[in-house]
Design an enzyme around this catalytic site. Structure first.
Site, PDB file in Angstrom:
ATOM      1  N   GLU A   7       0.866  -1.193   0.000  1.00 43.46           N
ATOM      2  CA  GLU A   7       0.000   0.000   0.000  1.00 43.46           C
ATOM      3  C   GLU A   7       0.893   1.231   0.000  1.00 43.46           C
ATOM      4  OE1 GLU A   7      -3.114   0.616   3.179  1.00 43.46           O
ATOM      5  OE2 GLU A   7      -2.625   2.720   2.763  1.00 43.46           O
ATOM      6  N   HIS A   9       2.129   4.761  -1.928  1.00 48.09           N
ATOM      7  CA  HIS A   9       1.439   5.726  -2.785  1.00 48.09           C
ATOM      8  C   HIS A   9       2.376   6.599  -3.605  1.00 48.09           C
ATOM      9  CE1 HIS A   9      -2.178   4.387  -0.951  1.00 48.09           C
ATOM     10  NE2 HIS A   9      -1.763   4.744   0.247  1.00 48.09           N
ATOM     11  N   HIS A 183      -9.289   1.266  -0.199  1.00 50.44           N
ATOM     12  CA  HIS A 183      -8.426   2.195   0.538  1.00 50.44           C
ATOM     13  C   HIS A 183      -9.251   3.329   1.143  1.00 50.44           C
ATOM     14  CE1 HIS A 183      -5.487   5.443   1.098  1.00 50.44           C
ATOM     15  NE2 HIS A 183      -4.611   4.483   1.279  1.00 50.44           N
ATOM     16  N   ASP A 304       2.313   2.103   3.820  1.00 49.16           N
ATOM     17  CA  ASP A 304       1.569   3.336   3.570  1.00 49.16           C
ATOM     18  C   ASP A 304       2.558   4.495   3.390  1.00 49.16           C
ATOM     19  OD1 ASP A 304      -0.587   4.940   2.991  1.00 49.16           O
ATOM     20  OD2 ASP A 304      -1.159   5.283   5.076  1.00 49.16           O
TER      21      ASP A 304
HETATM   22 MN    MN Z   1      -2.685   4.601   2.209  1.00 48.75          MN
END
Ligand code: MN
Length: 341
Positions: A7, A9, A183, A304
């Site tokens: 995950e 970004h 998400h 993340d």
């Molecule tokens: Mn995220």
């Protein structure tokens, strides 16, 4: 053991420009979208104005898919990042803007992966605003561009994917055998007001999880997984609290107070159709809860990035009271299997 974080970004200059333009239109009162009143809060990373000192260069990190990002991965011992567009993706835009932007984001992501296939893989962006073209774009992203699944940032204009008009997206994901990463974004307009009294509640501290867990439960209650039993949904933050609630979901369901019908108990769908990640939740008791309710083959490693620390995330799993074999599963083997890496 191979370490794959799923995950992670990024954004593109075109995405940033479109978000800035939307924020400008909302602030000047010319945006027609009913649900974008919090967009400048939600997409605050892209605001050109000076941000509070704690933003940590988030914007630069989101745009960087080169040396700096690779350096951070190397330092933490992460072999591969599976990239997805930053929240709220294209889901805050009008349908036409979103459709065009999703295509170009997918193409840009495919190029990033092609330049460095050993270190990057990607999850597609789609615009659920138009479910038919969203499903077609998912097919193109997987079949032609080589992306490994899709990331959907929860509600779209206040609507949830349990509405049957969106089910061709699920039909396509099942047919292609790719997972959907559900998400977080800020809670939908009908739900957000009580969060905004204390703005920290609307995002990662509470609102994100409340939004996505509601979304996941709507999918379960709709009977979606009876129609598409092969569907796999990924949730961050150890399942947005669903593993903790598992017993109570089934207990209340069995009382059948509202006469709703499903082929299985709600908890069965959580166990069979969902996988969870470690994103932004580096806490051993939470890991133990997911581990004991779902097992190590349903837990995938995620950081993340750039919102959380790669080092903290890796150290957290390395220090978990589990066998090396189970750590290997969570760190990489589950992702290899699920995303065909
Ligand atoms: Mn995220």
């Amino acid at each position: 053991m191979r370490v794959i974080a799923i995950e992670e970004h990024f954004t593109t200059n075109e995405h940033v420009k479109a978000l800035r333009s939307l924020i400008h239109r909302v602030n000047s009162g010319s945006a027609d979208a009913m649900d974008e009143s919090n967009i400048s809060f939600e997409a605050r990373w892209v605001l050109p104005a000076k941000l509070p000192a704690d933003d940590g260069g988030i914007m630069e990190k989101l745009l960087d898919v080169g040396e700096h990002r690779i350096h951070v991965m190397d330092e933490a011992g992460i072999d591969m990042q599976v990239l997805s567009i930053m929240s709220p993706g294209v889901q805050a835009f009008d349908g036409e803007t979103a459709r065009i932007l999703a295509k170009s984001i997918n193409e840009e992501l495919a190029e990033i992966v092609e330049r460095n296939p050993r270190r990057y893989a990607g999850l597609a962006t789609i615009a659920p605003q138009d479910p038919k073209t969203a499903a077609e774009e998912l097919k193109r992203a997987v079949m032609e561009l080589g992306l490994k699944g899709v990331c959907i940032h929860s509600h779209t204009k206040g609507e949830y994917l349990d509405d049957r008009k969106y089910w061709n997206i699920f039909a396509m994901a099942e047919k292609l055998s790719v997972p959907i990463y559900l998400h977080p974004r800020i809670p939908s307009p009908d739900m957000v007001r009580p969060y905004l009294t204390y703005p920290c509640l609307a995002t990662g501290m509470w609102g994100f999880s409340a939004e996505v867990s509601l979304h996941a439960m709507r999918l379960i209650c709709s009977g979606l997984f009876d129609q598409y039993p092969g569907l796999r949904i990924i949730l961050g933050h150890f399942g947005e609290a669903l593993p903790f609630w598992l017993w109570r979901l089934d207990n209340r369901w069995q009382k059948n107070l509202f006469g709703m019908q499903l082929k299985k108990k709600p908890g069965d769908y959580v166990r069979e159709n969902f996988l969870v990640t470690t994103s932004g939740m580096f806490h051993h008791p939470s890991l133990q809860c997911a581990y004991s309710t779902l097992s190590a083959d349903r837990i995938l490693f995620a950081v993340d990035y750039p919102f959380e620390s790669c080092n903290d995330a890796v150290t957290f799993i390395r220090s978990a009271p589990m066998s090396d074999d189970e750590k290997g599963q969570m760190f990489g083997r589950n992702a290899e299997k699920l995303l065909k890496l």
